[in-house]
Design an enzyme around this catalytic site. Sequence first.
Site, PDB file in Angstrom:
ATOM      1  N   ASN A 153       0.832  -1.197   0.000  1.00  0.00           N
ATOM      2  CA  ASN A 153       0.000   0.000   0.000  1.00  0.00           C
ATOM      3  C   ASN A 153       0.879   1.265   0.000  1.00  0.00           C
ATOM      4  OD1 ASN A 153      -1.950   1.950   0.415  1.00  0.00           O
ATOM      5  ND2 ASN A 153      -3.165   0.684   1.793  1.00  0.00           N
ATOM      6  N   ASP A 154       1.532   1.552   1.124  1.00  0.00           N
ATOM      7  CA  ASP A 154       2.334   2.786   1.203  1.00  0.00           C
ATOM      8  C   ASP A 154       3.423   2.837   0.135  1.00  0.00           C
ATOM      9  OD1 ASP A 154       0.850   3.416   3.403  1.00  0.00           O
ATOM     10  OD2 ASP A 154       2.384   2.854   4.866  1.00  0.00           O
ATOM     11  N   VAL A 155       4.044   1.673  -0.140  1.00  0.00           N
ATOM     12  CA  VAL A 155       5.207   1.690  -1.041  1.00  0.00           C
ATOM     13  C   VAL A 155       4.810   1.866  -2.509  1.00  0.00           C
ATOM     14  CG1 VAL A 155       6.597   0.297   0.543  1.00  0.00           C
ATOM     15  CG2 VAL A 155       5.352  -0.842  -1.299  1.00  0.00           C
TER      16      VAL A 155
END
Length: 472
Positions: A396-398
């Site tokens: 998600n964040d990456v």
Amino acid sequence: MSREILINSAYILASILFVLGLKMLGRQATARRGNLISGIGMLIAIVVTLLDHHVVNYTWILVGLGAGTVIGLACAYLVKMTAMPEMVALLNGFGGLASLIVGAAEFFRIRGGTVVPENPTFTATVTYLTILIGGITFTGSVYAFCKLAEWLSGRAITFGGQHIVNGLMLVATLVAGVVYVVSGDPQTVLLAFAVYTLLALVLGWTLVMPIGGGDMPVVISMLNSLSGVAACAAGFIISNNVLVVAGCLVGTSGVILTAIMCKAMNRSLANVLFSGFGSAPAKAAAGGEGAIQGELKPISAEDTFAVLEAARQVVIIPGYGMAVSQAQHVVRELAEMLEKNGAEVRFAIHPVAGRMPGHMNVLLAEANVPYEQLVEMDAVNPVMPTMDVAIVIGANDVVNPAAARDKSSPIYGMPIINAHEARTVICLKRGKGTGFSGLENQLFLLPNTRMLYGDAKASLQGVVSEFKSLAA
Ligand code: NAP
């Protein structure tokens, strides 16, 4: 050969094995052997240390050895792979505590007249440094553990004047240290010792307090480095050369890892430590400059299969969700089927994907994914527009494009894997859960993105069975 020469020769051998082992840990193919070689070095160091004539009583050493072995074995068998960062935090903390105890023991030995130091100023200085750094490492690591284990809120806790309070405490610790080293009065020395020991323990806690859970890996790596520096200082107190060398190695490797992680997030260490990143509530998907509007478009396993069957260039981007669902084996199976079908498959690895450095590498290696298929972020991003499909598995964040586009996003500037540039993006996740940073991800709203909802392992099994039924 005198006992002294024998011990120091063995220490040199142990140090060489540490360095060789560390070097071998840098490559997946040699990492296991590197671990073994470092372990043998440590065993030699421990056994030889026990031959030292300063050791007068083996009882407590045997008790410690027994307790440590039992706890170590239990951890090795019981701690889940996903809980490794917490584990490492605790290990760093215990390293700091051990150094603190060595420093305190030396203080009380000298005070009680059991030993008279050859160079009192030097001994007092290294004792002070050992206790200061060991104390900060201990409570800081315990706090980091509590945040990662979710025993305490992962949010950065900030308040007005926080840095001034921390700064004043640090100055008070330094003043107490100077008094401790220069004063000749036993009562003043005892007071200074009590003040800086207490302040070091408080500082460890308060320095980690304003750092958000998302930055804990960097903090842990920095605390790891500090635990090495504390051990090195403790090595000077007890005049143990191998402890000095091992402490330096831990200290420097921790600094290198900290620098690599800061670079991967495009942030300075000062920003990580003092910016209070993660104290503000998460932003909504639609907000912020450069935000993309859109809707989530689900896709079934059957339709995913249809997209993949036609694909010739596929990139798989794993993240924390792959670790949670333990999907690495079925991911490898899918990759093999895609290759049989004529596609070229790459695994794009972000340096901070998952919850510990190298998390994805470890899982994929466990599933026997060939190391050559793993591509780093910098190598895969230039070819991303040529990818037919990017499969985002629990990441998600990456892969959050806000990091590149939305100047108001807290993660703006963090390098990401540009999954959004692939022709089609298929994201596997269970629902609308955010990533570690708590931020919404606009990748999921893009026109070329489809959401394959469900546990990653189950979803992938669905796609793999479609491939199998085609082959049957
Ligand atoms: P992430 O941003 O934490 O996102 C993980 C995603 O996986 C979630 O959105 C979740 O969504 C999904 N998920 C969870 N369980 C799943 C399951 N069983 N099946 C399918 N999906 C599942 O992960 P990431 O992209 O790997 O980013 C890592 C983050 O952790 C970064 O912010 C990094 O800074 C931080 N971090 C890294 C380290 C490190 O050293 N690598 C350590 C600590 C923290 P659903 O809930 O909707 O399923």
